[in-house]
Design a protein around this motif. Sequence first.
Motif, short mmCIF file in Angstrom:
data_model
loop_
_atom_site.label_atom_id
_atom_site.label_comp_id
_atom_site.label_asym_id
_atom_site.label_seq_id
_atom_site.Cartn_x
_atom_site.Cartn_y
_atom_site.Cartn_z
N ALA A 104 2.15 33.33 54.64
CA ALA A 104 2.01 34.24 52.69
C ALA A 104 1.39 35.84 53.56
O ALA A 104 2.13 36.36 52.90
CB ALA A 104 0.67 33.45 51.88
N ALA A 105 0.40 35.56 54.27
CA ALA A 105 -0.44 37.47 54.66
C ALA A 105 0.09 38.16 54.88
O ALA A 105 0.32 39.10 54.62
CB ALA A 105 -1.60 36.47 55.51
N ALA A 106 1.29 37.34 56.67
CA ALA A 106 2.53 38.27 56.71
C ALA A 106 3.21 39.10 55.75
O ALA A 106 3.60 40.23 55.69
CB ALA A 106 3.14 37.29 57.62
N LEU A 107 3.33 37.96 55.02
CA LEU A 107 5.00 38.88 54.05
C LEU A 107 4.30 39.26 52.59
O LEU A 107 4.64 40.91 52.44
CB LEU A 107 5.22 37.54 53.19
N SER A 108 2.66 39.34 52.48
CA SER A 108 2.29 40.25 51.74
C SER A 108 1.56 41.93 52.56
O SER A 108 1.53 42.78 51.89
CB SER A 108 1.04 39.84 51.05
N ALA A 109 1.80 41.96 54.33
CA ALA A 109 1.95 42.77 54.24
C ALA A 109 3.18 44.23 54.52
O ALA A 109 4.30 43.63 55.24
CB ALA A 109 0.91 42.44 55.53
N VAL A 110 2.64 45.06 54.78
CA VAL A 110 4.48 46.68 54.67
C VAL A 110 4.59 47.05 55.86
O VAL A 110 3.27 48.10 55.99
CB VAL A 110 4.02 46.92 53.15
N THR A 111 4.68 46.95 56.73
CA THR A 111 4.62 47.83 57.87
C THR A 111 4.96 49.58 57.54
O THR A 111 6.44 49.27 56.42
CB THR A 111 6.49 46.94 58.23
N ALA A 112 4.34 50.49 57.77
CA ALA A 112 4.65 51.27 57.17
C ALA A 112 5.28 52.47 57.70
O ALA A 112 5.45 52.96 59.05
CB ALA A 112 3.83 52.30 56.12
N PHE A 113 6.71 52.99 57.31
CA PHE A 113 7.03 54.04 57.78
C PHE A 113 6.92 55.49 58.35
O PHE A 113 5.92 55.54 57.20
CB PHE A 113 8.97 54.51 57.56
N ALA A 114 6.59 56.12 59.64
CA ALA A 114 6.01 57.26 59.85
C ALA A 114 6.82 58.23 59.45
O ALA A 114 8.10 58.79 59.56
CB ALA A 114 5.28 57.53 61.33
N GLU A 115 7.58 59.18 58.72
CA GLU A 115 8.06 60.14 58.01
C GLU A 115 7.47 61.50 58.16
O GLU A 115 6.39 61.44 56.91
CB GLU A 115 8.79 59.54 56.74
N PRO A 116 7.27 62.43 59.01
CA PRO A 116 6.72 63.56 58.65
C PRO A 116 8.13 64.05 57.58
O PRO A 116 9.01 64.23 56.83
CB PRO A 116 7.63 64.55 60.20
N VAL A 117 6.32 64.58 56.95
CA VAL A 117 6.29 65.65 55.75
C VAL A 117 6.29 66.86 55.21
O VAL A 117 4.77 67.10 56.32
CB VAL A 117 6.30 64.00 54.86
N ARG A 118 6.90 67.72 55.37
CA ARG A 118 6.30 69.00 55.13
C ARG A 118 5.98 69.27 53.29
O ARG A 118 5.84 68.46 52.59
CB ARG A 118 7.30 70.92 54.92
N LEU A 119 4.42 69.96 53.22
CA LEU A 119 3.98 70.25 52.33
C LEU A 119 3.87 70.76 51.20
O LEU A 119 3.79 70.31 50.31
CB LEU A 119 2.35 70.98 53.08
N GLY A 120 5.42 71.72 51.19
CA GLY A 120 5.75 72.28 50.26
C GLY A 120 6.84 70.86 49.33
O GLY A 120 6.94 70.87 48.35
N GLU A 121 7.28 69.35 49.85
CA GLU A 121 7.35 69.05 49.83
C GLU A 121 6.59 67.68 49.10
O GLU A 121 7.36 67.27 47.91
CB GLU A 121 8.61 68.45 50.56
N VAL A 122 5.40 68.10 48.93
CA VAL A 122 4.44 67.17 48.21
C VAL A 122 3.70 67.91 46.99
O VAL A 122 2.93 68.51 46.72
CB VAL A 122 3.43 67.11 49.35
#
Length: 335
Positions: free
Chosen positions: A8-26
């Motif tokens: 159950a603990a493993a299912l609640s953990a989300v592996t995050a992707f690391a996607e480069p982002v330009r600040l102008g897109e934020v």
Amino acid sequence: MHRLLAAAAALSAVTAFAEPVRLGEVRQNLFATCFASDSEGWMVGELGRIFRTADGGKTWDRQDAGTKRPFLAMSCLDGKTAWIAGKEGIIYATKDGGSSWQLQKTGSPRHIFALQFADAQRGHAAGDYGSMVHTEDGGATWTVHNVPPEVKLPEIALDTGVEPGDVNLYGIAYGDRDHAWIVGEFGIVMASTDGGLTWQQQMAPIESTLFGVYFADAKRGWAVGIDSMILQTDDGGVTWTPTPAPIPGRSLYDVVVSGQRGWIVGESGTVLKSQDGGRTWLVEQLPIQLAANWIRDIWMQPDGAGLAVGSEGLILRVDEKGLEQVKDRPEGAPS
């Protein structure tokens, strides 16, 4: 049973992707930031957005905790360990720099506006309707607390039918592992001498909302709020003294003081600075085009470097020279 719990603990953990982002897109509103070192830090906001930098804010990666609910607060201890919190009582934790985020069950459905950890084990969060949650094991388990019934509210609150358990709590700060403070509506200030297990009211000389609080140690602290309110204490909150603000009628959202340098941020592009350890404050002028932006959170390292974040993706770099808006570097420009 142990295998079921581990699954159950493993299912609640989300592996995050690391996607480069330009600040102008934020362009989403950013509500909180936290830097664990000169190079490693995060900022979070609307739509479950999480952004991390490993080079002091020169470049950013977007991470994902698996939710679109807004993150309103965060706390970090080092480049690997951090917690983020927000709407409907959500808290997520990472121990690997955000490569994965683990959902922590707080037991409270209330929105969390403030979150701080004193160390890797002890943390406290607070939010709407007087709700508080506390952990002594790094967030593996949380205990739900409420504003003590003996807390007294001003007549203006009682006349509108507001009880102590109804007040919104907006800011929390640890002076050390055992001493903590929470501020909120109607000038409420509560202090703890056992790290957040129990709370006692401190009497502030105001009745208006306080949004932010910061303590440099167990004695010296500041709180800020509506109507350019700045409060200061040198005795751990036994007495709170109003400090004149250089600009009237502003909502001030956050405050930080390190050594002789201090910053306060707020609505309408408001930035105040101190060069005498928070004793007095001056206006720091920002470009006129930022006058419509609010600035919700500011973080500063002991050497004076830091970051401030606000509405519509506003990001400001803090250094000894002042605050400067962070923008994307032109392609080909040196880093």
